[in-house]
Design a protein around this motif. Structure first.
Motif, short mmCIF file in Angstrom:
data_model
loop_
_atom_site.label_atom_id
_atom_site.label_comp_id
_atom_site.label_asym_id
_atom_site.label_seq_id
_atom_site.Cartn_x
_atom_site.Cartn_y
_atom_site.Cartn_z
N GLY A 20 -9.13 -30.29 -27.56
CA GLY A 20 -9.01 -29.76 -26.20
C GLY A 20 -10.33 -29.27 -25.63
N GLN A 25 -12.08 -32.87 -19.25
CA GLN A 25 -10.62 -32.73 -19.25
C GLN A 25 -10.29 -31.25 -19.05
OE1 GLN A 25 -8.82 -34.13 -22.86
NE2 GLN A 25 -7.40 -35.47 -21.80
N GLN A 26 -9.92 -30.86 -17.85
CA GLN A 26 -9.65 -29.46 -17.54
C GLN A 26 -8.28 -29.29 -16.87
OE1 GLN A 26 -11.58 -27.03 -18.57
NE2 GLN A 26 -13.19 -28.36 -19.35
N SER A 27 -7.32 -30.08 -17.30
CA SER A 27 -5.98 -30.00 -16.71
C SER A 27 -5.21 -28.78 -17.23
CB SER A 27 -5.20 -31.28 -17.04
OG SER A 27 -4.98 -31.37 -18.43
N TYR A 28 -4.05 -28.57 -16.66
CA TYR A 28 -3.19 -27.45 -17.06
C TYR A 28 -2.77 -27.59 -18.53
CZ TYR A 28 0.75 -24.18 -17.01
OH TYR A 28 1.62 -23.16 -17.29
N THR A 30 -4.42 -29.12 -20.87
CA THR A 30 -5.60 -28.88 -21.70
C THR A 30 -5.81 -27.38 -21.91
OG1 THR A 30 -6.63 -30.89 -20.82
CG2 THR A 30 -8.06 -29.35 -21.96
N GLN A 31 -5.58 -26.59 -20.85
CA GLN A 31 -5.70 -25.14 -20.97
C GLN A 31 -4.69 -24.59 -21.98
OE1 GLN A 31 -8.25 -23.65 -19.52
NE2 GLN A 31 -8.81 -25.58 -18.53
N ILE A 32 -3.46 -25.11 -21.94
CA ILE A 32 -2.43 -24.70 -22.91
C ILE A 32 -2.86 -25.11 -24.32
CG2 ILE A 32 -0.04 -25.06 -23.64
CD1 ILE A 32 0.70 -25.42 -20.71
N HIS A 33 -3.44 -26.31 -24.42
CA HIS A 33 -3.95 -26.83 -25.70
C HIS A 33 -4.97 -25.85 -26.29
CE1 HIS A 33 -5.67 -30.64 -27.86
NE2 HIS A 33 -5.45 -29.64 -28.69
N LYS A 34 -5.92 -25.41 -25.48
CA LYS A 34 -6.95 -24.48 -25.95
C LYS A 34 -6.35 -23.14 -26.37
CE LYS A 34 -10.48 -26.39 -22.86
NZ LYS A 34 -11.27 -26.14 -21.63
N ILE A 35 -5.44 -22.61 -25.56
CA ILE A 35 -4.81 -21.32 -25.86
C ILE A 35 -4.03 -21.40 -27.17
CG2 ILE A 35 -3.08 -19.66 -25.09
CD1 ILE A 35 -3.91 -20.36 -22.19
N ILE A 83 -15.55 -23.66 -25.57
CA ILE A 83 -14.75 -23.40 -24.37
C ILE A 83 -15.61 -22.72 -23.31
CG2 ILE A 83 -12.80 -22.08 -23.43
CD1 ILE A 83 -11.39 -22.44 -26.11
#
Length: 393
Positions: A20, A25-28, A30-35, A83
């Motif tokens: 992620g 790639q900065q989609s919604y 992807t943000q959940i993926h990082k979290i 990140i």
């Protein structure tokens, strides 16, 4: 560049997308993926530290917990770093693309392709080593369960988790969930450490390629066929060739400086965490071998130690390569036909030589320079800390 990126940097892109961390790639989702991934890493650190709440403190327990907390912390810091520095990672990728577009000469393209091939090969080897290490650690972790299936006994073999953790639940009842948390964490840490490391190595090898191209240009700036041209045109040709060499050399220096400034602060933190981690794992490995005779855990801690040393070696070897390629530009200038050039051109080359004598380095300012000497220093420091820890046990 898209075809070149697919050919040489595709593996790096796949690794960063898996984590992620791909900056484009900065989609919604992807943000959940990082979290999710960051949450898994932080919770694994937390459940280890919670042991101090429910278990009576002793020095051996502290050292065992720290021997696994620090590697996890190292991987977590690297993950959070990519990140935070997503824009810088993207900017570095953009500059790599622009540098490929600048090169028109076939020999220069061959040079940068050679370094890109080396980067791809390095990434493949590193990720293969990473995945093999994770597989071996997982097998040894699940060995009692595997033996229960292959060679069953009257009762099940006890399954021990390497990390000392506290989930405030019945660990025997939820052993599979706890094991899953540990294995997923190890997998994320391994891919993060080696995947991001391979990406940084890709940037460093690209900088080395730029220095190599600059050296090739300056060494071939003055040729006999140009010296045979009449005076006004000869000066113009020589100036143009020298300027082209200086431009690419300047781009290489700026690329290296930007790379260093992007990761310098975190690099200092990672050095402290990494050396501490190596020291604690050396101590824990010695404990497993001499006191407990626990072969499974000793093997895993042995893999950890080898991984630390390999990572330290290649990180410092990369810094040494940058320095060597920077010096190569000065040598290429000196090895050219500067003595046969007109006086004005010779004076111009003196400024080029002075700039080429300045060492290009990667590290933490003047505190630490990544080099083979730096690798020896860090290794000695880790062993020194290990002996101090061992003497106080």
């Amino acid at each position: 560049m898209h075809a070149i990126e697919e050919r040489y940097y595709k593996i790096n892109r796949i690794i960063l997308k898996t984590l992620g961390l791909w900056p484009y790639q900065q989609s919604y989702l992807t943000q959940i993926h990082k979290i999710l991934f960051a949450g898994i890493l932080w919770t694994f650190i937390l459940v280890q530290l919670l042991v101090f709440i429910t278990t009576q403190y002793n020095i051996n327990l502290l050292l065992k917990i720290l021997s696994l907390v620090f590697p996890t912390l190292f991987g977590t810091i690297k993950y959070i770093l990519f990140i935070i520095q997503a824009d810088s990672v993207k900017q570095l990728l953009e500059q790599v693309r622009n540098d490929w577009r600048l090169l028109k000469n076939k020999l220069e393209i061959d040079i940068i392709e050679k370094y890109a091939c080396n980067s791809r090969l390095f990434t493949m080897i590193v990720m293969a080593f990473c995945l093999l290490g994770v597989i071996f650690c997982t097998i040894f972790q699940l060995l009692p369960m595997i033996l229960d299936i292959i060679i069953p006994l009257n009762k099940s073999r006890p399954c021990q988790i390497i990390a000392v953790t506290e989930y405030f639940i019945n660990q025997e009842k939820y052993i599979y969930a706890i094991l899953l948390h540990e294995i997923i964490t190890v997998l994320i840490i391994a891919i993060t450490i080696f995947g991001t490391g391979a990406t940084i190595m890709m940037y460093i090898l690209h900088a080395c390629a730029l220095f190599e191209v600059a050296s090739y240009r300056i060494e071939n700036a003055i040729e006999k066929n140009i010296l045979a041209i009449s005076d006004p045109r000869r000066e113009r040709f020589l100036y143009r060739r020298i300027v082209h060499a200086v431009v690419i050399h300047r781009r290489a220096i700026e690329f290296t400086e930007f790379l260093t400034s992007t990761f310098m602060v975190s690099y200092a933190i990672l050095i402290i965490v990494g050396i501490s981690s190596l020291s604690f794992n050396l101590f824990q490995f010695l404990q497993m071998v001499t006191l407990t005779n626990n072969i499974n855990e000793a093997f895993i801690f042995g893999i950890f130690i080898i991984t630390h040393l390999i990572y330290l070696f290649f990180a410092n070897c990369a810094g040494q390569e940058i320095t060597d390629h920077g010096i190569k530009f000065f040598k290429a200038t000196y090895n050219g036909l500067w003595y046969a050039a007109p006086l004005h051109t010779q004076k111009l080359l003196l400024f080029v030589m002075r700039k080429g004598k300045i060492n290009v380095t990667i590290g933490c300012g003047s505190l630490f320079i990544a080099s083979l000497e730096g690798f020896a220093m860090l290794t000695n420091t880790a062993v020194s800390y290990f002996t101090v820890i061992y003497s106080t046990r």
